[in-house]
Design a protein around this motif. Structure first.
Motif, PDB file in Angstrom:
ATOM      1  N   GLU A 104       0.832  -1.209   0.000  1.00 60.33           N
ATOM      2  CA  GLU A 104       0.000   0.000   0.000  1.00 60.33           C
ATOM      3  C   GLU A 104       0.869   1.262   0.000  1.00 60.33           C
ATOM      4  OE1 GLU A 104      -3.363   2.228   2.716  1.00 60.33           O
ATOM      5  OE2 GLU A 104      -3.103   0.060   2.945  1.00 60.33           O
ATOM      6  N   THR A 108       1.264   3.943  -2.998  1.00 61.41           N
ATOM      7  CA  THR A 108       0.920   5.330  -2.661  1.00 61.41           C
ATOM      8  C   THR A 108       2.054   6.264  -3.080  1.00 61.41           C
ATOM      9  OG1 THR A 108      -0.455   4.640  -0.794  1.00 61.41           O
ATOM     10  CG2 THR A 108       0.364   6.911  -0.762  1.00 61.41           C
ATOM     11  N   THR A 130      -8.905  13.907  -7.950  1.00 60.09           N
ATOM     12  CA  THR A 130      -9.128  12.468  -8.027  1.00 60.09           C
ATOM     13  C   THR A 130      -8.517  11.978  -9.334  1.00 60.09           C
ATOM     14  OG1 THR A 130     -11.235  12.696  -9.198  1.00 60.09           O
ATOM     15  CG2 THR A 130     -11.317  12.660  -6.767  1.00 60.09           C
ATOM     16  N   THR A 131      -8.375  10.679  -9.470  1.00 57.69           N
ATOM     17  CA  THR A 131      -7.797  10.140 -10.697  1.00 57.69           C
ATOM     18  C   THR A 131      -8.633  10.540 -11.908  1.00 57.69           C
ATOM     19  OG1 THR A 131      -6.841   8.282  -9.474  1.00 57.69           O
ATOM     20  CG2 THR A 131      -7.104   8.008 -11.854  1.00 57.69           C
ATOM     21  N   ASP A 159      -4.317   2.640  -7.341  1.00 56.98           N
ATOM     22  CA  ASP A 159      -5.550   2.820  -6.571  1.00 56.98           C
ATOM     23  C   ASP A 159      -6.124   1.474  -6.130  1.00 56.98           C
ATOM     24  OD1 ASP A 159      -5.356   5.559  -6.800  1.00 56.98           O
ATOM     25  OD2 ASP A 159      -6.924   5.765  -8.335  1.00 56.98           O
ATOM     26  N   LYS A 162      -4.158   0.472  -3.182  1.00 55.53           N
ATOM     27  CA  LYS A 162      -4.358   1.387  -2.053  1.00 55.53           C
ATOM     28  C   LYS A 162      -5.752   1.261  -1.432  1.00 55.53           C
ATOM     29  CE  LYS A 162      -3.525   5.467  -3.648  1.00 55.53           C
ATOM     30  NZ  LYS A 162      -3.113   6.733  -4.285  1.00 55.53           N
ATOM     31  N   PHE A 163      -6.761   1.032  -2.263  1.00 52.63           N
ATOM     32  CA  PHE A 163      -8.132   1.125  -1.774  1.00 52.63           C
ATOM     33  C   PHE A 163      -8.883  -0.213  -1.713  1.00 52.63           C
ATOM     34  CE2 PHE A 163      -7.331   5.375  -3.751  1.00 52.63           C
ATOM     35  CZ  PHE A 163      -7.225   6.068  -2.563  1.00 52.63           C
ATOM     36  N   THR A 164      -8.227  -1.288  -2.080  1.00 51.14           N
ATOM     37  CA  THR A 164      -8.870  -2.605  -1.968  1.00 51.14           C
ATOM     38  C   THR A 164      -7.908  -3.536  -1.229  1.00 51.14           C
ATOM     39  OG1 THR A 164      -7.969  -3.519  -4.035  1.00 51.14           O
ATOM     40  CG2 THR A 164     -10.025  -2.257  -4.194  1.00 51.14           C
ATOM     41  N   THR A 165      -8.266  -4.774  -1.164  1.00 48.79           N
ATOM     42  CA  THR A 165      -7.408  -5.750  -0.486  1.00 48.79           C
ATOM     43  C   THR A 165      -6.454  -6.438  -1.463  1.00 48.79           C
ATOM     44  OG1 THR A 165      -9.108  -7.444  -0.768  1.00 48.79           O
ATOM     45  CG2 THR A 165      -9.112  -6.198   1.309  1.00 48.79           C
TER      46      THR A 165
END
Length: 192
Positions: A104, A108, A130-131, A159, A162-165
């Protein structure tokens, strides 16, 4: 007309000559207002303070608008956006983030380095967008479609981590650095 004027004059003269207005006679002229000696130091102090304020403002403005002559020895060599991006990507690559398995943070930092480069290169507030908004700003800036597609792919992959598993393999994660470098290579300002 002369008779009319003379008649008006006689009326005014009679009013002034009577001397009694509301039962009082004409009063003498008042003497000039005297400033007491106790106010004189305050007035002088106020003038001195105002003078000091005016002088301070004048010196401040002179210094502010003064053009500084900078010799070549004193000039600061500001790195170009692509040079900064290469340094940041190198630092991420040589960090121990992948060895520790901190995917992560690794992704990032890659996304941040790429956004920072795009912001400096194209004067887009890439770190604040945002992207999706960044990609739209890049379209408005008339950046080539191929570069925009590459940026979209790298940022989407970052992303996702960073934002999921989702946890990519180390080889896939290290490919993000190479992808980011290719974007910088394709979009950097040519140095003459």
């Amino acid at each position: 007309m002369a008779h009319h004027f003379a008649g008006n004059m006689s009326v005014l003269t009679q009013v002034f000559m009577q001397g009694a207005v509301n039962g009082q006679g004409l009063r003498d002229i008042k003497p000039p207002l005297e400033v007491s000696e106790s106010l004189l130091p305050h007035i002088i102090g106020a003038v001195v303070i105002l003078g000091l304020i005016a002088a301070s403002v004048w010196f401040y403005l002179q210094k502010r608008y003064q053009t500084l002559a900078v010799s070549e020895d004193e000039m600061i060599d500001v790195p170009l956006p692509h040079e900064v991006a290469y340094e940041r990507l190198e630092a991420i690559e040589t960090s121990d983030l992948l060895a520790r398995g901190d995917m992560e943070m690794y992704h990032t930092q890659v996304a941040h380095a790429l956004r920072e480069y795009i912001g400096a290169r194209y004067r887009i507030p890439a770190l604040e967008l945002t992207t999706t908004a960044l990609l739209q700003a890049m379209l408005r800036a008339e950046i080539g479609d191929e570069s925009i597609d590459r940026v979209q792919q790298v940022l989407a992959n970052c992303d996702m981590v960073k934002f999921t598993t989702y946890q990519p393999r180390v080889s896939e994660a290290s490919a993000r650095i190479d992808d980011a470098r290719r974007i910088v290579d394709a979009t950097k300002v040519p140095v003459s």
